[in-house]
Design an enzyme around this catalytic site. Structure first.
Site, short mmCIF file in Angstrom:
data_model
loop_
_atom_site.label_atom_id
_atom_site.label_comp_id
_atom_site.label_asym_id
_atom_site.label_seq_id
_atom_site.Cartn_x
_atom_site.Cartn_y
_atom_site.Cartn_z
CG PHE A 527 -0.13 -0.23 2.51
CD1 PHE A 527 0.57 0.79 3.13
CD2 PHE A 527 -0.06 -1.50 3.04
CE1 PHE A 527 1.30 0.55 4.28
CE2 PHE A 527 0.66 -1.75 4.19
CZ PHE A 527 1.35 -0.72 4.81
CE LYS A 544 -3.21 0.85 5.82
NZ LYS A 544 -3.68 -0.54 5.90
CG ASP A 640 -3.62 -10.07 4.21
OD1 ASP A 640 -3.02 -11.12 3.92
OD2 ASP A 640 -3.15 -8.93 3.99
#
Length: 865
Positions: A527, A544, A640
């Site tokens: 990402f 993030k 995940d």
């Protein structure tokens, strides 16, 4: 009247007596002891034995012009010089006069907060020089304070140095702001004389008395060098405060945070024998330092299988002097050879026949010290200095012991002790077109500027239009057909959920990350980067940032916000907010100080986790997944699960993170799965899900089983440069378990830590999670129950940790069932599930299924996410 005062008099006498007894028997009387309350005219005393003098009240120093006095805007909970400070946006110097020549302690005290007169906390970035020595270089006080994991000393910073002054030499301490807009400040300064050769080497000592250089040779600590105290650790159960030192106001901290061995306890021993300071001066350390120790215990067979180990984080690129303190008071030791052990420093053998009794001239109760010099090469960002003790095979008592550790950083050839710090933060208003051009040239230290206003509006409008159209197109339900993942937003609203979590502006994010300075990068994924940032004055957060062109996209960004903003659980990472502005998609979370679970398993310089720590982390992560599967209104499948998506806070509490691929599970009673495109990470992917593209919560169970093997074996799921049979951790573990030799592949760092029944049961639950047939796998509730049972086994049988024998066989005369056949149910986990106390009911909902099509993690990408 006299009678009523008598109890008070007695109480005062008792308090005075207690205070006297808490002191060391012999006090060093320093010629100079000056403790300065900076930025104030107030004098006061604190319980730690310090008498603070306002810096405007003494003729022993002068302060150069240009500095100001200001009051802290927040109150410190710790008594000390933290009410006021001396600050300046330009250089200022303290000149301290009439000091006695010789070595002394220089101590600096900082309270990281904002001060009156517009001294904002985040702008305190400066350098400090003391005479020819550089103590700080571009020191960002708020960043350093926020990195301290000690709530009891929140925002308090303390530094101690050893320097030597020549005859008639003044001590000049200069504070230098690092750039325009930044300022320097100081709250407290302390100068305390020390004995001439307390830490510096006596030039008259023979070669046998010189500090040993690890790797060979000797290394005298000359007075031309400056030292920075990194650690002063006593191996007891409480700190020794400055008032109880031998007159130099040193603080002796406990060692618990740095010892690697689980279950090793510090012991107070023999408070009656009078210590004999014939081998080292009586001011070297307080008596109580030598009356407490850490040892390996009485299990001699176990002791021979491991080292008593401390790991001390240090700055690479410097040389260190390590002092170890010993005193033999063990009542079992009565003569030479009774207790002998070895010392390893940085895995170099530095002492092969340590006999404390002999070192003390064949007497007990004789304190001795040994100094070693260690060079830490500048080839890594982080480093640990290790100290290991191991019993000698010829020792009658198979044990090793240590009383205290001191570690000092030595100044380099230029007189520098500073570790380079990031440049001072810049304001969001300083973003310019120049920043954009720098980014086009490839720099990673600046955020692309907001471009021409019209272009920005057009771009943002395009994104919003795409977002609205995409969401409307994605409204769908899943009935088991081959339709793609859809999106239902409960009415089709395209607005971001500002009511669920905080919306940050891009200016706030830029300021929090120092304009996305690469110095603040703490993680990298498909990402983009994860930064450590600071919200407001002090709150550390993880930021993030979705990079342009990454595999992830708007749907996963929205998915993460929608999922996490509605979930609150001890073992799930918390979403604080998001930023969706200026072509940026950014998520803001609670900062997890310890990083990812994988950071502590392999490919790292971090000390290895103990088996008990690993079990606690596994239980926590399992509880988080169990909550996702059964504790919410609709089942959530993470999709995940892997060791990099299990984060650890400062107390080692595990928290499941990264919900970008998460899906709402089956919503109807007749539905058993969700048909969806396969997403996940290679090495963790459920083969049943991969083959049939049918997603259930048991897919998370499989991935979690892989994590359990990572924890047990200390290796990654897939390795290319090994024999084919060992390339897959899952296949290799199954093979060794079936043969009854699972112990062969246990992480060597866990040698002799795992109880036999604990290893067997842990292996069973891990491999039951990895059943090829998803229906045969246990629920996460069952997994929680078994892991709690495993922990009970470990605690009960921990004294007999012979699980991993030399042959690697896990247990004798055992029969290994075929746990991987379709007819076998792996392990009867339900027998132990009740211990979790959790409800296993799955909840359904009549609301429309909210399915968001993730676009960033493809199974063909070997890096996963």
């Amino acid at each position: 009247m006299e009678t009523s005062n008598k109890p008070i008099t007695i109480l005062l006498l008792l308090l005075l007596s207690f205070f006297h007894l808490s002191k060391a028997d012999v006090i060093f009387d320093p010629p100079d002891l000056l403790t300065i309350n900076c930025g104030s005219s107030t004098n006061f005393s604190t319980p730690d034995g310090r008498n603070w003098i306002g810096d405007t009240n003494t003729k022993l120093l002068s302060v150069s012009r240009g500095s100001v006095l200001a009051t802290a805007l927040t109150q410190s909970t710790i008594l000390g010089p933290y009410t006021s400070a001396r600050l300046s946006f330009s250089n200022f110097t303290y000149s301290i006069f009439n000091l006695t020549a010789g070595p002394m302690f220089l101590r600096l005290f900082f309270f990281s907060t904002s001060y009156q007169n517009n001294f904002n906390r985040s702008k305190a970035v400066f350098s400090v020089k003391a005479g020819p020595y550089t103590l700080f270089q571009r020191f960002n006080v708020s960043l350093d304070a926020d990195s301290v994991n000690d709530p009891a000393r929140s925002n308090i910073l303390f530094r101690e140095y050893c320097i030597n002054l020549h005859e008639r030499q003044n001590l000049n301490i200069t504070f230098i702001p690092s750039s325009t807009g930044s300022y320097a400040f100081i709250n407290g300064i302390e100068i305390v004389s020390m004995p001439s050769y307390l830490y510096y080497t006596d030039p008259n000592v023979d070669i046998h008395g010189l500090p040993k250089l690890v790797g060979g040779g000797t290394y005298p600590i000359e007075t031309i060098l400056a030292l920075e105290t990194k650690y002063r650790l006593r191996l007891g159960d409480r700190n020794i405060p400055a008032a109880e030192d031998t007159g130099m106001l040193r603080t002796w901290d406990v060692h618990d945070e740095y010892i690697s061995n689980p279950g090793v306890e510090s012991l107070d021993i023999d408070n009656t024998t009078k210590l004999n300071f014939s081998m080292t001066p009586n001011y070297t350390a307080p008596d109580q330092v030598y009356r407490s120790l850490a040892s390996m215990g009485h299990n001699e067979s176990v002791n021979m299988g491991f080292n008593l180990t401390w790991q001390l984080p240090v700055d690479p690129g410097f040389t260190y002097v390590l002092r170890l303190h010993f005193c033999q008071l063990n009542p079992m030791v009565i003569g030479s050879g009774d207790q002998i052990f070895l010392i390893f420093i940085q895995d170099h053998l530095v002492e092969d026949m340590v006999d404390i009794f002999n070192w003390g001239d064949k007497q007990k109760g004789v304190p001795v010290v040994r100094d070693y010099v260690v060079i830490i090469r500048d080839n890594q960002k982080k480093a640990n200095l290790s100290v290991k003790l191991h019993p000698h095979d010829k020792s009658m008592i198979k044990d090793a012991q240590l009383n205290a550790i001191e570690l000092f950083k030595i100044s380099d050839t230029t007189g520098n002790l500073a570790v380079p710090n990031p440049d001072p933060r810049i304001q969001a208003t300083e973003i310019s077109h120049e920043n954009s051009s720098k980014k086009r040239r490839g720099t990673t230290k600046t955020l692309a500027a907001v471009v021409v206003a019209v272009s920005g509006v057009v771009l943002l409008s395009s994104i919003i239009a795409f977002f609205i159209i995409k969401l409307k197109k994605n409204v769908a339900y899943n009935n088991g057909s081959n339709k793609k993942d859809g999106t239902s937003r409960g009415g089709g609203s395209s607005s971001l959920p500002t009511d669920l979590c905080r919306h940050f502006t891009i200016a706030e994010i830029v300021e929090a990350t120092n304009n996305f300075d690469e110095v603040f990068v703490v993680g990298v994924g498909g990402f983009g980067n994860v930064y450590k940032g600071y919200i407001g004055d002090s709150t550390p957060v993880a930021i993030k940032r979705l990079k342009p062109g990454s595999q992830q996209g708007l749907n996963e960004f929205m998915n993460e916000i929608e999922m996490l903003s509605q979930l609150r659980h001890l073992h799930l990472v918390s979403l604080i907010g998001y930023c969706y502005e200026s072509n940026e998609m950014i998520l803001v979370y609670d900062f997890m100080d310890r990083g990812t679970l994988r950071d502590h398993l392999y490919g790292t310089d971090n000390p290895p986790l103990s088996w008990k720590q690993r079990l606690q982390i596994c239980i926590g992560a399992a509880r988080g997944l169990h909550y996702l599967h059964t504790g919410t209104k609709q089942m959530i499948i993470h999709r995940d699960v892997k060791s990099t998506n299990i984060l650890l806070d400062e107390k080692w509490v595990a928290k499941v993170s990264d919900f970008g691929l998460s899906r709402i599970g089956p919503t109807g009673s007749s539905m058993t799965h969700v048909s969806t495109q396969v997403k996940g990470s290679v090495g963790y992917l459920d083969p049943d899900y991969y083959k049939r593209q049918r997603l259930t919560e048991k897919s998370d169970v499989y991935s979690y089983g892989v994590v359990l093997l990572e924890v047990l074996c200390g290796r990654q799921p897939l390795l290319r440069m090994v024999e084919r049979q060992q390339a897959s951790l899952v296949d290799w573990a199954k093979h060794r378990y079936e043969k009854g030799f699972l112990g062969e592949i246990v992480d060597p760092a866990l040698k002799d830590q795992i109880a036999p029944h604990c290893l067997r049961k842990f292996g069973e639950v891990a491999l039951s999670c990895l059943h090829e047939d998803g229906t045969q796998r246990p629920s996460m509730n069952d997994v929680v129950g078994v892991l709690e049972f495993v922990m009970q086994l470990q605690l009960q049988d921990g004294a007999n940790v012979n699980a991993v024998s030399e042959s690697g066989e896990d247990y004798e005369n055992s029969t290994t069932e075929d746990m991987f056949s379709s007819s076998h149910s792996s392990v009867n986990v339900s027998d132990y599930s009740n211990s979790s106390g959790l409800n296993t009911t799955s909840y359904a909902s009549k609301e429309s299924e909210r399915l968001l099509e993730p676009v960033f993690s493809e199974i063909k990408d070997p890096k996963g996410r």
